[in-house]
Design a protein around this motif. Sequence first.
Motif, PDB file in Angstrom:
ATOM      1  N   GLY A 103       0.776  -1.221   0.000  1.00 50.34           N
ATOM      2  CA  GLY A 103       0.000   0.000   0.000  1.00 50.34           C
ATOM      3  C   GLY A 103       0.810   1.277   0.000  1.00 50.34           C
ATOM      4  O   GLY A 103       0.245   2.359  -0.037  1.00 50.34           O
ATOM      5  N   ASN A 104       2.157   1.172   0.024  1.00 51.45           N
ATOM      6  CA  ASN A 104       2.962   2.388  -0.043  1.00 51.45           C
ATOM      7  C   ASN A 104       3.829   2.432  -1.302  1.00 51.45           C
ATOM      8  O   ASN A 104       4.690   3.273  -1.435  1.00 51.45           O
ATOM      9  N   GLU A 105       3.564   1.539  -2.241  1.00 48.97           N
ATOM     10  CA  GLU A 105       4.385   1.444  -3.442  1.00 48.97           C
ATOM     11  C   GLU A 105       3.966   2.425  -4.536  1.00 48.97           C
ATOM     12  O   GLU A 105       2.842   2.902  -4.575  1.00 48.97           O
ATOM     13  N   ILE A 106       4.938   2.700  -5.390  1.00 41.54           N
ATOM     14  CA  ILE A 106       4.706   3.454  -6.624  1.00 41.54           C
ATOM     15  C   ILE A 106       5.442   2.638  -7.690  1.00 41.54           C
ATOM     16  O   ILE A 106       6.674   2.618  -7.718  1.00 41.54           O
ATOM     17  N   THR A 107       4.684   1.950  -8.536  1.00 39.76           N
ATOM     18  CA  THR A 107       5.268   1.009  -9.476  1.00 39.76           C
ATOM     19  C   THR A 107       4.717   1.247 -10.891  1.00 39.76           C
ATOM     20  O   THR A 107       3.507   1.371 -11.053  1.00 39.76           O
ATOM     21  N   ILE A 108       5.622   1.283 -11.857  1.00 35.20           N
ATOM     22  CA  ILE A 108       5.178   1.332 -13.259  1.00 35.20           C
ATOM     23  C   ILE A 108       4.756  -0.084 -13.615  1.00 35.20           C
ATOM     24  O   ILE A 108       5.557  -1.006 -13.617  1.00 35.20           O
ATOM     25  N   ARG A 109       3.482  -0.239 -13.905  1.00 33.63           N
ATOM     26  CA  ARG A 109       2.948  -1.562 -14.212  1.00 33.63           C
ATOM     27  C   ARG A 109       2.960  -1.865 -15.706  1.00 33.63           C
ATOM     28  O   ARG A 109       3.224  -2.974 -16.129  1.00 33.63           O
ATOM     29  N   GLU A 110       2.673  -0.831 -16.505  1.00 33.13           N
ATOM     30  CA  GLU A 110       2.557  -1.072 -17.937  1.00 33.13           C
ATOM     31  C   GLU A 110       2.891   0.195 -18.714  1.00 33.13           C
ATOM     32  O   GLU A 110       2.545   1.302 -18.299  1.00 33.13           O
ATOM     33  N   ILE A 111       3.552  -0.008 -19.849  1.00 36.98           N
ATOM     34  CA  ILE A 111       3.842   1.071 -20.783  1.00 36.98           C
ATOM     35  C   ILE A 111       3.284   0.647 -22.133  1.00 36.98           C
ATOM     36  O   ILE A 111       3.683  -0.391 -22.661  1.00 36.98           O
ATOM     37  N   ALA A 112       2.341   1.419 -22.660  1.00 35.09           N
ATOM     38  CA  ALA A 112       1.769   1.117 -23.975  1.00 35.09           C
ATOM     39  C   ALA A 112       2.414   2.052 -24.995  1.00 35.09           C
ATOM     40  O   ALA A 112       2.451   3.264 -24.810  1.00 35.09           O
ATOM     41  N   VAL A 113       2.913   1.452 -26.084  1.00 33.82           N
ATOM     42  CA  VAL A 113       3.614   2.220 -27.120  1.00 33.82           C
ATOM     43  C   VAL A 113       3.049   1.869 -28.492  1.00 33.82           C
ATOM     44  O   VAL A 113       2.300   0.909 -28.650  1.00 33.82           O
ATOM     45  N   HIS A 114       3.477   2.655 -29.473  1.00 35.62           N
ATOM     46  CA  HIS A 114       3.190   2.294 -30.873  1.00 35.62           C
ATOM     47  C   HIS A 114       4.321   2.730 -31.742  1.00 35.62           C
ATOM     48  O   HIS A 114       5.301   3.259 -31.353  1.00 35.62           O
TER      49      HIS A 114
END
Length: 114
Positions: A103-114
């Motif tokens: 509950g204290n995390e900051i995480t990049i879960r997904e990056i959508a690109v093209h």
Amino acid sequence: MHELGIVFHIIRTVEHTARENNAAQVNSVTLELGEVSGVVHEELLSCWRWAVKKSPAMAGAVLRIETVPAVTFCEGCGKTYPTVPQGKICPHCGSADTWLRQGNEITIREIAVH
């Protein structure tokens, strides 16, 4: 306002990852943000909208935020419970021998690109 610093860090990380994967344009970033991370969602989004305009690879990229609920574990009884309504004292056994499991995390879960 530490949200701006967080946004700059996320953008640098995403730009680096995009370059490593030969992606020219980032469409969106999904962030897992802990319920007790101390980050204000509205401030983070405001900083994001301003900062992505400064990056050609990120211009127009959308930030999606998924809230991770805060959960505390009790060493006294071995149970977990929602942190925000209860705090540090276990509602099951009354022990203060607890720790934040998530509950204290900051995480990049997904990056959508093209």
